[in-house]
Scaffold this motif. Structure first.
Motif, PDB file in Angstrom:
ATOM      1  N   SER A  26       1.199  -1.118   0.622  1.00 54.31           N
ATOM      2  CA  SER A  26      -0.027  -0.412   0.026  1.00 54.31           C
ATOM      3  C   SER A  26       0.686   0.968  -0.111  1.00 54.31           C
ATOM      4  O   SER A  26       0.256   2.117  -0.417  1.00 54.31           O
ATOM      5  N   ARG A  32       0.368   3.895  -2.826  1.00 48.39           N
ATOM      6  CA  ARG A  32       0.375   5.266  -2.639  1.00 48.39           C
ATOM      7  C   ARG A  32       1.492   6.405  -2.562  1.00 48.39           C
ATOM      8  O   ARG A  32       1.117   7.496  -3.361  1.00 48.39           O
ATOM      9  N   HIS A  79     -14.846   0.085   6.231  1.00 47.53           N
ATOM     10  CA  HIS A  79     -15.244   1.260   5.476  1.00 47.53           C
ATOM     11  C   HIS A  79     -13.293   1.640   4.867  1.00 47.53           C
ATOM     12  O   HIS A  79     -12.147   1.477   5.496  1.00 47.53           O
ATOM     13  N   TYR A  80     -13.381   2.328   4.021  1.00 48.29           N
ATOM     14  CA  TYR A  80     -12.488   2.472   2.999  1.00 48.29           C
ATOM     15  C   TYR A  80     -12.151   3.827   2.260  1.00 48.29           C
ATOM     16  O   TYR A  80     -13.757   3.851   1.789  1.00 48.29           O
ATOM     17  N   TYR A 137      -9.500   5.949  -0.560  1.00 46.36           N
ATOM     18  CA  TYR A 137      -8.491   6.788  -0.870  1.00 46.36           C
ATOM     19  C   TYR A 137      -7.973   8.653  -0.432  1.00 46.36           C
ATOM     20  O   TYR A 137      -9.001   8.495   0.279  1.00 46.36           O
ATOM     21  N   ASP A 138      -6.526   8.968  -0.476  1.00 45.89           N
ATOM     22  CA  ASP A 138      -6.177   9.706  -0.104  1.00 45.89           C
ATOM     23  C   ASP A 138      -6.319  10.950  -1.152  1.00 45.89           C
ATOM     24  O   ASP A 138      -6.886  10.896  -2.193  1.00 45.89           O
ATOM     25  N   GLU A 170     -15.101   8.197  -0.342  1.00 40.61           N
ATOM     26  CA  GLU A 170     -15.158   6.228   0.455  1.00 40.61           C
ATOM     27  C   GLU A 170     -15.924   5.976  -0.490  1.00 40.61           C
ATOM     28  O   GLU A 170     -16.766   5.973  -1.563  1.00 40.61           O
ATOM     29  N   ASP A 220      -4.262  -3.173   1.558  1.00 35.00           N
ATOM     30  CA  ASP A 220      -4.738  -1.964   2.097  1.00 35.00           C
ATOM     31  C   ASP A 220      -5.107  -1.958   3.671  1.00 35.00           C
ATOM     32  O   ASP A 220      -6.084  -3.435   4.095  1.00 35.00           O
ATOM     33  N   THR A 256     -10.420   2.245   6.330  1.00 33.90           N
ATOM     34  CA  THR A 256     -10.456   3.622   7.420  1.00 33.90           C
ATOM     35  C   THR A 256     -10.758   3.389   7.914  1.00 33.90           C
ATOM     36  O   THR A 256     -10.780   3.918   9.355  1.00 33.90           O
ATOM     37  N   ALA A 257     -11.825   2.099   8.369  1.00 33.62           N
ATOM     38  CA  ALA A 257     -12.770   2.227  10.094  1.00 33.62           C
ATOM     39  C   ALA A 257     -12.962   0.623   9.920  1.00 33.62           C
ATOM     40  O   ALA A 257     -13.086   0.189   8.055  1.00 33.62           O
TER      41      ALA A 257
END
Length: 586
Positions: free
Chosen positions: A116, A120, A349-350, A352-353, A357, A393, A396-397
């Motif tokens: 990951s 990125r 949840h995911y 990307y920068d 979502e 990856d 994110t939650a």
């Protein structure tokens, strides 16, 4: 770590890394210093002896003084040449060994980076560091380092010699070097940041080119050519500005230095002449000091040239050493072992920068030995879910666990035994077919290699190669097409023998007949293993134990093929569209 780029080491970290490299080959480094010092001492004899000749001739010594001292000057010059060449030879060997350590450490750190982090940052940044930056460091270690040592020691000894001839003339010569000191300080305050910006811009150019080339078909299909051209021009313009900035620094630095070289010699001749008229110094002392200062211009010029090169290579070294600050994959042996092979996705949840979502509250349990197909329209989040399941990856939650342990927390060796992700992007490494396969299992015998190839339907074309398993692949060897590269990748999966296999369009480059044969062959080989397939060809879903339907980042349907077709929902619509009617496949 700034978004889009891997970290850069700070000045203290660069100095510490440089000291570690010197200590690793301390005897060779000490030998270089000693030989340089001896060469510098031999070089000091010429001007001093010439001053003696001048004074003795003026004192009535005549030609005898010249005959006595001239051979000594010649002998010292030859000694300096031999010692300097020896020092440079030892220095080059030291540089090559040190460069090998830099390369090995760079490769080790790259291999320790989580996927990951690499994705990125972009392959362009990593490629630029591994090529241009490592090469710049290597050039410095091989050429600039030894040259800087040789000339630095010579400059130090020559300056000391001027003071020994006459302290007043020595002070005058050093004072005349003040403009060099001032412009050097001005340059050094700006050079590191300038070269770091230039390196980052070079990485951006490499990233744009690499992304455009690898996605050429997508660019053409969606008519993105103009947009990619604009992105390339923007990256090139930024690169041009950074290069012009460092060029400006050099155009200020070098002219001032070149002019300043003449000031010490001119000052000593003028002031020394006045002092000689008053009897304060001898003519030989003035001549020797002027010659020493004239001799100083050579090593000093080389030192300043190398300092400029060190700013560029120092920035490159900071980028190479910056990988030490990047996040690393979990260390082997850390953390608990998974208690089983069940995969649980809980409220995942995911995002990307810089984007919204792409996964929203996904809950999913995959039992050991189950074959699960993940389907849905493009952009539904299928690939993102597969990356979370494979530990590429982290959510994110929420959580994604295997055997109760977070997948992303497993070290690479454990993760490879648990979960393997296979996508449609495959790489054929330079080397033989055998080398390419043994990446997955270094101890595999030829019988196991052939069995793995047969399992994915690749044994036939490999047997037709000139040297079979020993056939060299890649540049300069036998070329492979996309489908053959995919089959090699799938054969590696068979050899790795993971508990869970995630196929994300892994057979996309194969023709439908070969793809289905390969998938069924894999299913037979991986009987009892968990197989999660992200599929666009719905026959994969038909053959699966369960089907998960993704829509807009959510898991909207989950059940067997028959259950979902009967339910008449999103999956049933996809099946009718793909199959041509609403019946199950025969």
């Amino acid at each position: 770590m700034s978004r889009g780029h891997l970290p850069v080491a700070g000045p203290a970290e660069v100095r510490r890394a440089a000291v570690e490299l010197v200590r690793a080959d301390g005897r060779a480094f000490a030998a270089v210093l000693v030989l340089n010092a001896l060469a510098a001492v031999a070089g000091l004899a010429g001007p001093w002896l010439l001053g003696r000749i001048v004074d003795e001739v003026r004192g009535g010594g005549g030609v005898a003084a010249v005959d006595r001292l001239a051979p000594v000057i010649l002998l010292c010059a030859v000694g300096q040449l031999l010692l300097a060449r020896w020092a440079r030879y030892v220095g080059h060997r030291f540089g090559e060994r040190t460069l090998a350590r830099v390369r090995e450490r760079f490769v080790d750190r790259v291999l320790a980076l989580p996927s990951s982090v690499v994705e990125r940052a972009g392959t362009g940044d990593l490629t630029a560091r591994g090529t241009a930056d490592v090469t710049a460091v290597g050039t410095t270690l091989r050429d600039a380092g030894p040259a800087l040592l040789v000339n630095g020691v010579q400059a130090l000894f020559v300056t000391a010699a001027v003071f020994l001839v006459d302290p007043l003339l020595g002070a005058l010569g050093v004072l005349a070097l003040t403009p060099i000191w001032l412009v050097l300080r001005w340059y050094l305050r700006r050079a590191r940041d300038g070269y770091l910006a230039e390196g980052a811009a070079t990485s951006d150019v490499a990233e744009v080119v690499a992304a455009t080339a690898s996605g050429a078909r997508t660019v053409e299909a969606f008519r993105l050519g103009e947009r990619r051209i604009r992105a390339s021009r923007d990256a090139l313009e930024t690169s041009r500005r950074t290069r012009f900035h460092t060029l400006f620094l050099r155009t200020v630095f070098f002219p001032v230095v070149e002019v300043s070289y003449h000031l010490p010699v001119a000052g000593v001749l003028l002031i020394g002449g006045l002092l000689h008229q008053r009897g304060a110094v001898s003519l030989g002392a003035v001549v020797a000091a002027a010659l020493y200062l004239l001799q100083l211009s050579g090593p000093l010029d080389e030192v300043l040239m190398r300092i400029e090169q060190l700013q560029s290579s120092g920035a490159s070294f900071a980028r190479v050493e910056g990988l030490a600050r990047a996040p690393r994959a979990a260390a082997g042996g850390d953390g608990p072992d998974p208690a089983g092979d069940r995969i649980d996705v809980t409220a995942a949840h995911y995002a990307y920068d810089g984007g919204g979502e792409v996964l929203r509250g996904v809950d999913l349990t995959v039992t050991p030995g189950e074959r699960l197909a993940v389907v849905g329209p493009s952009g539904a989040g299928k690939t993102t879910l597969s990356r979370l399941l494979a530990g590429v990856d982290a959510p994110t939650a929420g959580t994604v666990t295997v055997g109760g342990v977070p997948v992303v927390g497993l070290d690479p060796e454990r993760l490879r035994r648990q979960v393997v992700l296979v996508t449609q992007e495959h790489h054929v490494f330079l080397g033989s077919v055998r080398d390419n396969l043994r990446i997955a299992e270094p101890a595999a015998e030829d019988g196991e290699l052939w069995a793995a190839l047969a399992a994915v339907g690749a044994d036939a074309w490999v047997r037709e190669l000139p040297d079979g398993l020993d056939t060299e692949l890649g540049e300069g060897g036998c070329a492979t097409d996309g489908s053959q590269a995919q089959q090699l990748a799938l054969a590696r999966v068979v050899l790795a023998d993971p508990h869970t296999l995630i196929l994300d369009e892994a057979t996309a480059l194969l023709d439908p007949t070969t793809a289905r044969h390969t998938e069924r062959a894999l299913a037979a080989v991986l009987e009892g293993r968990t197989v999660i397939a992200v599929a666009h060809r719905l026959h994969t879903a038909h053959d699966a134990d369960r089907v998960a339907v993704m829509e807009n980042g959510r898991l909207t349907e989950l059940g067997t093929h028959e259950e979902l077709v009967a339910a008449g929902g999103a999956y049933a619509a996809l099946w009718r569209s793909w199959h041509g009617d609403g019946t199950a496949a025969r």
